[in-house]
Design a protein around this motif. Structure first.
Motif, PDB file in Angstrom:
ATOM      1  N   LEU A  67       9.680  70.596 -45.513  1.00 42.05           N
ATOM      2  CA  LEU A  67       9.239  69.780 -44.382  1.00 42.05           C
ATOM      3  C   LEU A  67      10.195  68.621 -44.138  1.00 42.05           C
ATOM      4  CD1 LEU A  67       5.421  69.782 -45.158  1.00 42.05           C
ATOM      5  CD2 LEU A  67       6.475  70.682 -43.073  1.00 42.05           C
ATOM      6  N   GLN A  68      10.669  68.009 -45.205  1.00 40.12           N
ATOM      7  CA  GLN A  68      11.646  66.932 -45.074  1.00 40.12           C
ATOM      8  C   GLN A  68      12.933  67.451 -44.440  1.00 40.12           C
ATOM      9  OE1 GLN A  68      13.590  65.650 -48.727  1.00 40.12           O
ATOM     10  NE2 GLN A  68      13.366  63.495 -48.138  1.00 40.12           N
ATOM     11  N   GLU A  69      13.415  68.584 -44.930  1.00 40.70           N
ATOM     12  CA  GLU A  69      14.666  69.145 -44.438  1.00 40.70           C
ATOM     13  C   GLU A  69      14.539  69.617 -42.994  1.00 40.70           C
ATOM     14  OE1 GLU A  69      18.599  70.172 -44.362  1.00 40.70           O
ATOM     15  OE2 GLU A  69      17.521  69.076 -45.943  1.00 40.70           O
ATOM     16  N   GLY A  70      13.363  70.170 -42.643  1.00 40.11           N
ATOM     17  CA  GLY A  70      13.197  70.731 -41.315  1.00 40.11           C
ATOM     18  C   GLY A  70      12.644  69.773 -40.288  1.00 40.11           C
ATOM     19  N   ASP A  71      12.430  68.513 -40.664  1.00 42.09           N
ATOM     20  CA  ASP A  71      11.847  67.564 -39.721  1.00 42.09           C
ATOM     21  C   ASP A  71      12.779  67.329 -38.532  1.00 42.09           C
ATOM     22  OD1 ASP A  71       9.469  65.410 -39.680  1.00 42.09           O
ATOM     23  OD2 ASP A  71      11.261  64.537 -38.777  1.00 42.09           O
ATOM     24  N   ALA A  72      12.171  67.232 -37.356  1.00 42.18           N
ATOM     25  CA  ALA A  72      12.958  67.097 -36.125  1.00 42.18           C
ATOM     26  C   ALA A  72      13.829  65.852 -36.126  1.00 42.18           C
ATOM     27  CB  ALA A  72      12.022  67.083 -34.921  1.00 42.18           C
ATOM     28  N   ALA A  73      13.388  64.790 -36.817  1.00 38.50           N
ATOM     29  CA  ALA A  73      14.178  63.556 -36.832  1.00 38.50           C
ATOM     30  C   ALA A  73      15.458  63.717 -37.642  1.00 38.50           C
ATOM     31  CB  ALA A  73      13.346  62.399 -37.383  1.00 38.50           C
ATOM     32  N   GLY A  74      15.438  64.577 -38.640  1.00 38.24           N
ATOM     33  CA  GLY A  74      16.633  64.839 -39.429  1.00 38.24           C
ATOM     34  C   GLY A  74      17.140  63.671 -40.242  1.00 38.24           C
ATOM     35  N   ASP A  75      16.231  62.742 -40.587  1.00 43.45           N
ATOM     36  CA  ASP A  75      16.683  61.534 -41.280  1.00 43.45           C
ATOM     37  C   ASP A  75      16.059  61.337 -42.660  1.00 43.45           C
ATOM     38  OD1 ASP A  75      14.110  60.918 -40.531  1.00 43.45           O
ATOM     39  OD2 ASP A  75      14.637  59.185 -39.285  1.00 43.45           O
ATOM     40  N   GLY A  76      15.410  62.373 -43.186  1.00 44.60           N
ATOM     41  CA  GLY A  76      14.867  62.293 -44.542  1.00 44.60           C
ATOM     42  C   GLY A  76      13.419  61.894 -44.639  1.00 44.60           C
ATOM     43  N   ARG A  77      12.768  61.639 -43.537  1.00 37.07           N
ATOM     44  CA  ARG A  77      11.370  61.192 -43.571  1.00 37.07           C
ATOM     45  C   ARG A  77      10.406  62.347 -43.807  1.00 37.07           C
ATOM     46  NH1 ARG A  77      10.188  59.272 -37.480  1.00 37.07           N
ATOM     47  NH2 ARG A  77      12.398  58.672 -37.599  1.00 37.07           N
ATOM     48  N   ILE A  78       9.159  61.983 -44.107  1.00 33.03           N
ATOM     49  CA  ILE A  78       8.036  62.901 -44.166  1.00 33.03           C
ATOM     50  C   ILE A  78       6.987  62.350 -43.207  1.00 33.03           C
ATOM     51  CG2 ILE A  78       6.626  61.856 -45.992  1.00 33.03           C
ATOM     52  CD1 ILE A  78       7.729  65.478 -46.177  1.00 33.03           C
ATOM     53  N   ARG A  79       6.077  63.194 -42.738  1.00 29.00           N
ATOM     54  CA  ARG A  79       5.048  62.740 -41.787  1.00 29.00           C
ATOM     55  C   ARG A  79       3.736  62.453 -42.503  1.00 29.00           C
ATOM     56  NH1 ARG A  79       7.813  61.791 -36.862  1.00 29.00           N
ATOM     57  NH2 ARG A  79       9.682  63.103 -37.028  1.00 29.00           N
ATOM     58  N   GLN A  80       2.838  61.772 -41.798  1.00 27.52           N
ATOM     59  CA  GLN A  80       1.606  61.314 -42.423  1.00 27.52           C
ATOM     60  C   GLN A  80       0.676  62.470 -42.807  1.00 27.52           C
ATOM     61  OE1 GLN A  80       1.706  58.286 -43.122  1.00 27.52           O
ATOM     62  NE2 GLN A  80      -0.338  57.740 -43.844  1.00 27.52           N
ATOM     63  N   SER A  81       0.611  63.510 -42.003  1.00 24.82           N
ATOM     64  CA  SER A  81      -0.217  64.660 -42.349  1.00 24.82           C
ATOM     65  C   SER A  81       0.278  65.899 -41.627  1.00 24.82           C
ATOM     66  CB  SER A  81      -1.694  64.401 -42.018  1.00 24.82           C
ATOM     67  OG  SER A  81      -1.894  64.283 -40.625  1.00 24.82           O
ATOM     68  N   TYR A  82      -0.167  67.043 -42.158  1.00 20.51           N
ATOM     69  CA  TYR A  82       0.232  68.344 -41.641  1.00 20.51           C
ATOM     70  C   TYR A  82      -0.984  69.257 -41.574  1.00 20.51           C
ATOM     71  CZ  TYR A  82       4.947  66.723 -42.771  1.00 20.51           C
ATOM     72  OH  TYR A  82       6.112  65.990 -42.833  1.00 20.51           O
ATOM     73  N   ALA A  83      -0.835  70.355 -40.841  1.00 19.26           N
ATOM     74  CA  ALA A  83      -1.874  71.379 -40.834  1.00 19.26           C
ATOM     75  C   ALA A  83      -1.917  72.052 -42.202  1.00 19.26           C
ATOM     76  CB  ALA A  83      -1.596  72.413 -39.754  1.00 19.26           C
ATOM     77  N   ALA A 119      13.896  62.927 -53.303  1.00 16.30           N
ATOM     78  CA  ALA A 119      13.384  61.581 -53.574  1.00 16.30           C
ATOM     79  C   ALA A 119      14.382  60.520 -53.116  1.00 16.30           C
ATOM     80  CB  ALA A 119      13.081  61.432 -55.061  1.00 16.30           C
ATOM     81  N   ARG A 120      15.650  60.770 -53.341  1.00 18.78           N
ATOM     82  CA  ARG A 120      16.680  59.815 -52.914  1.00 18.78           C
ATOM     83  C   ARG A 120      16.712  59.681 -51.393  1.00 18.78           C
ATOM     84  NH1 ARG A 120      21.041  61.919 -57.357  1.00 18.78           N
ATOM     85  NH2 ARG A 120      20.777  60.210 -58.891  1.00 18.78           N
ATOM     86  N   ARG A 121      16.533  60.789 -50.686  1.00 20.00           N
ATOM     87  CA  ARG A 121      16.526  60.726 -49.221  1.00 20.00           C
ATOM     88  C   ARG A 121      15.327  59.915 -48.726  1.00 20.00           C
ATOM     89  NH1 ARG A 121      16.831  65.952 -45.915  1.00 20.00           N
ATOM     90  NH2 ARG A 121      17.537  64.476 -44.309  1.00 20.00           N
ATOM     91  N   LEU A 122      14.176  60.105 -49.354  1.00 18.87           N
ATOM     92  CA  LEU A 122      13.000  59.331 -48.961  1.00 18.87           C
ATOM     93  C   LEU A 122      13.212  57.841 -49.235  1.00 18.87           C
ATOM     94  CD1 LEU A 122      10.298  61.774 -50.316  1.00 18.87           C
ATOM     95  CD2 LEU A 122      10.468  61.025 -47.937  1.00 18.87           C
ATOM     96  N   GLY A 126       3.927  54.002 -47.217  1.00 16.20           N
ATOM     97  CA  GLY A 126       3.221  54.464 -48.408  1.00 16.20           C
ATOM     98  C   GLY A 126       3.346  55.955 -48.619  1.00 16.20           C
ATOM     99  N   ALA A 127       3.230  56.738 -47.553  1.00 19.68           N
ATOM    100  CA  ALA A 127       3.336  58.194 -47.681  1.00 19.68           C
ATOM    101  C   ALA A 127       4.725  58.610 -48.140  1.00 19.68           C
ATOM    102  CB  ALA A 127       2.993  58.869 -46.357  1.00 19.68           C
ATOM    103  N   GLN A 128       5.768  57.892 -47.680  1.00 22.54           N
ATOM    104  CA  GLN A 128       7.127  58.205 -48.126  1.00 22.54           C
ATOM    105  C   GLN A 128       7.251  57.948 -49.627  1.00 22.54           C
ATOM    106  OE1 GLN A 128       8.847  59.402 -45.329  1.00 22.54           O
ATOM    107  NE2 GLN A 128       6.933  58.774 -44.336  1.00 22.54           N
TER     108      GLN A 128
END
Length: 415
Positions: free
Chosen positions: A121-137, A183-186, A158-160
Motif C-alpha cells: 500500500l505504501q509503494e502503490g500509493d498515488a502520492a508516491g511519497d512514502g505515506r500510508i492512509r488512515q484506513s482501507y477497505a 519504516a525509514r520511508r514513513l 499517528g498512523a504513520q
C-alpha cells in the motif's frame, strides 16, 4: 485528530488476500461466561489464547485471494449493523505488533503477510511519497496485483508512526530489509511533512484527505513519533532519528502539567496555545510506555483517578474526561500494560484488576463472542473530540488486551 475516528466512507463487501496454511476462521464454540468460572474470573491463559483466536479469524477471513487483505476493525453491534468493512491502519499495526509479541511460527507468518500488504500500500500509493492512509477497505483482494481500496484518505501522523513501529517489530522478529526500508520511508514522510518549529517544537497532525496541512500538535502523536524515531535509531544506527525523537519528547515535556500531574491534549492550530479540553487517557499511559520517564509516571495515577468509569458491572477507565459514563476497554488495557511496566507498589494488583475486567468483558460484555473484546462497555461513549464508540468487537482493543496480558510494550522492540 483521533486515530479512532470512524471512516466517513462505509464500504460494502470488498476483496482482500491470501495467507496460505492458516485456519479457516470458522466459528468455534462460544467462550465461557465469567459466571461459569465460579470465582467471577476467567482463566488468564485461556482468555489470552481466545483473544489471539479472534485476531486469527479476522485476519484469515481477509485471506485467500491474490494478496493478504486487511482485517476489519469492528465486528458485531452498531458497527456491524451499519455494514462497516473498514480496516483502520492503527488497528492493523497493533495486530501485527501483538503477533510479534507472542511470536510463534504462525503468528509471525500472519504478521509478515499483513506487513507485506502495508508495504504494498505504501509503494502503490498515488502520492508516491512514502505515506500510508488512515484506513482501507477490509476483506479479500482477489485481483492479481490488487490492493485494498482507500477508505479514509487522510494521512495522520499517528498512523504513520504506528505503521512504522509495526514494520520495525516484524524486522526485529523475522528479519528482512524491506520492512526496515518501509519504516525509514514513513519516518522521512513524518519528518518532511509534519516537523514544525512554530510555537512549541514538535510534530503536527499530518495531512487531511483534502485541504491544507494540519497545524495543531497532538501529545498522543508526538508520543508515537518519539517512540518510532527512537526505535528506528536503535535498529538502523542513524543518530539523526534519535535527535528527532528528542524533539518529540521535548514537546511532551512542554505539555506536562506537574500539578496535575497529567499531560494536556496538545496545541491549537498555532502550534503553541495549549489545548486543555478534553484530557484523553492515551497520553497518560502511552507516555510512560514509550519513554519510561519516572518524572511523568504520576500521569497513570491521574488517569486512574480522574478517568475512572463504571458501567454494566465493569470498571476501568474512559477515553477522556469528557464522558466517564462508560468503560473504554482499549484504554483499560493501556493502563494495565503501563502499570505492569511501572511496577511500583500496588501496580501489579491494579493491573491484575484491570485485566480481570477485560477478561470479564471478553465473556459477558454486550455483543461479546467469548474471543474478542468490544470497544466500549455499552453504546454511545463520547470521546470528546466528536467521535462516539460502541460495544462492537474491536481488533485494536483485543490486540491491546493481548499485549497487556503478555506484559509486552508495543513501543519497545524487546518487550
Amino acid at each position: 485528530m483521533s486515530r479512532r475516528v470512524f471512516a466517513a466512507a462505509v464500504l460494502g463487501g470488498t476483496a482482500a488476500v491470501a495467507l496460505g496454511g492458516c485456519s479457516s476462521g470458522a466459528a468455534g464454540p462460544p467462550g465461557p461466561s465469567a459466571k461459569e468460572t465460579g470465582d467471577g474470573g476467567v482463566d488468564e491463559e485461556e482468555a489470552l489464547a481466545r483473544a489471539y483466536t479472534f485476531l486469527d479469524r479476522r485476519v484469515d477471513e481477509a485471506a485467500g485471494g491474490a494478496r493478504q487483505g486487511l482485517p476489519r476493525s469492528y465486528t458485531g453491534g452498531w458497527m456491524e449493523r451499519h455494514h462497516s468493512t473498514v480496516a483502520f491502519t492503527y488497528d492493523v499495526a497493533l495486530t501485527v505488533i501483538a503477533y510479534c509479541a507472542r511470536g510463534n511460527e504462525t503468528d509471525l507468518r500472519r504478521a509478515g503477510a499483513l506487513a507485506g500488504t502495508l508495504l504494498a500500500l505504501q509503494e502503490g500509493d498515488a502520492a508516491g511519497d512514502g505515506r500510508i492512509r488512515q484506513s482501507y477497505a477490509s476483506g479479500r483482494v482477489t485481483a492479481a496485483g490488487g490492493l485494498p481500496a482507500v477508505a479514509a484518505a487522510g494521512s495522520f501522523t499517528g498512523a504513520q508512526a504506528w505503521t512504522g513501529l509495526a514494520l520495525l517489530h516484524v524486522h526485529r522478529a523475522a528479519g528482512g530489509t524491506p520492512y526496515l526500508a518501509g519504516a525509514r520511508r514513513l519516518a522521512a514522510w513524518i519528518q518532511d511533512h509534519t516537523a514544525s518549529a512554530t510555537g512549541t517544537p514538535g510534530y503536527t497532525g499530518g495531512l487531511p484527505a483534502s485541504g491544507p496541512p494540519l497545524t495543531w500538535k497532538s501529545t498522543e502523536h508526538n508520543i508515537d513519533v518519539a517512540a518510532f524515531f527512537r526505535r528506528l535509531a536503535d535498529v538502523g544506527g542513524d543518530r539523526a532519528w534519535a535527535d528527532r525523537s528528542a524533539v518529540a519528547t521535548g514537546f511532551l515535556d512542554a505539555l506536562w502539567d506537574a500539578e496535575g500531574p497529567a499531560f494536556w491534549t496538545g496545541t491549537g492550530t498555532d502550534g503553541a496555545t495549549v489545548n486543555r479540553s478534553p484530557v484523553p487517557e492515551d497520553p497518560q499511559s502511552w507516555s510512560f510506555l514509550a519513554t519510561g520517564e519516572a518524572r511523568h509516571a504520576g500521569s497513570l495515577d491521574w488517569a486512574l483517578d480522574h478517568l475512572a468509569a463504571e458501567d454494566g458491572g465493569f470498571s476501568g477507565v474512559s477515553v477522556s474526561d469528557a464522558d466517564t459514563s462508560k468503560v473504554w476497554f482499549e484504554g483499560t488495557a493501556h493502563m494495565a500494560a503501563a502499570l505492569r511496566r511501572r511496577g511500583g507498589d500496588g501496580d501489579g494488583e491494579r493491573a491484575d484488576r484491570l485485566l480481570a475486567t477485560l477478561r470479564a468483558a471478553q465473556a459477558d460484555a454486550p455483543n461479546a463472542d467469548g474471543y474478542g473484546i468490544v470497544a466500549a462497555s455499552s453504546d454511545g461513549l463520547r470521546t470528546g473530540d466528536g467521535d462516539t464508540l460502541y460495544a462492537s468487537l474491536h481488533t485494536g482493543t483485543t490486540a491491546w488486551f493481548a499485549l497487556a496480558g503478555l506484559g509486552a510494550d508495543p513501543f519497545l522492540l524487546d518487550a
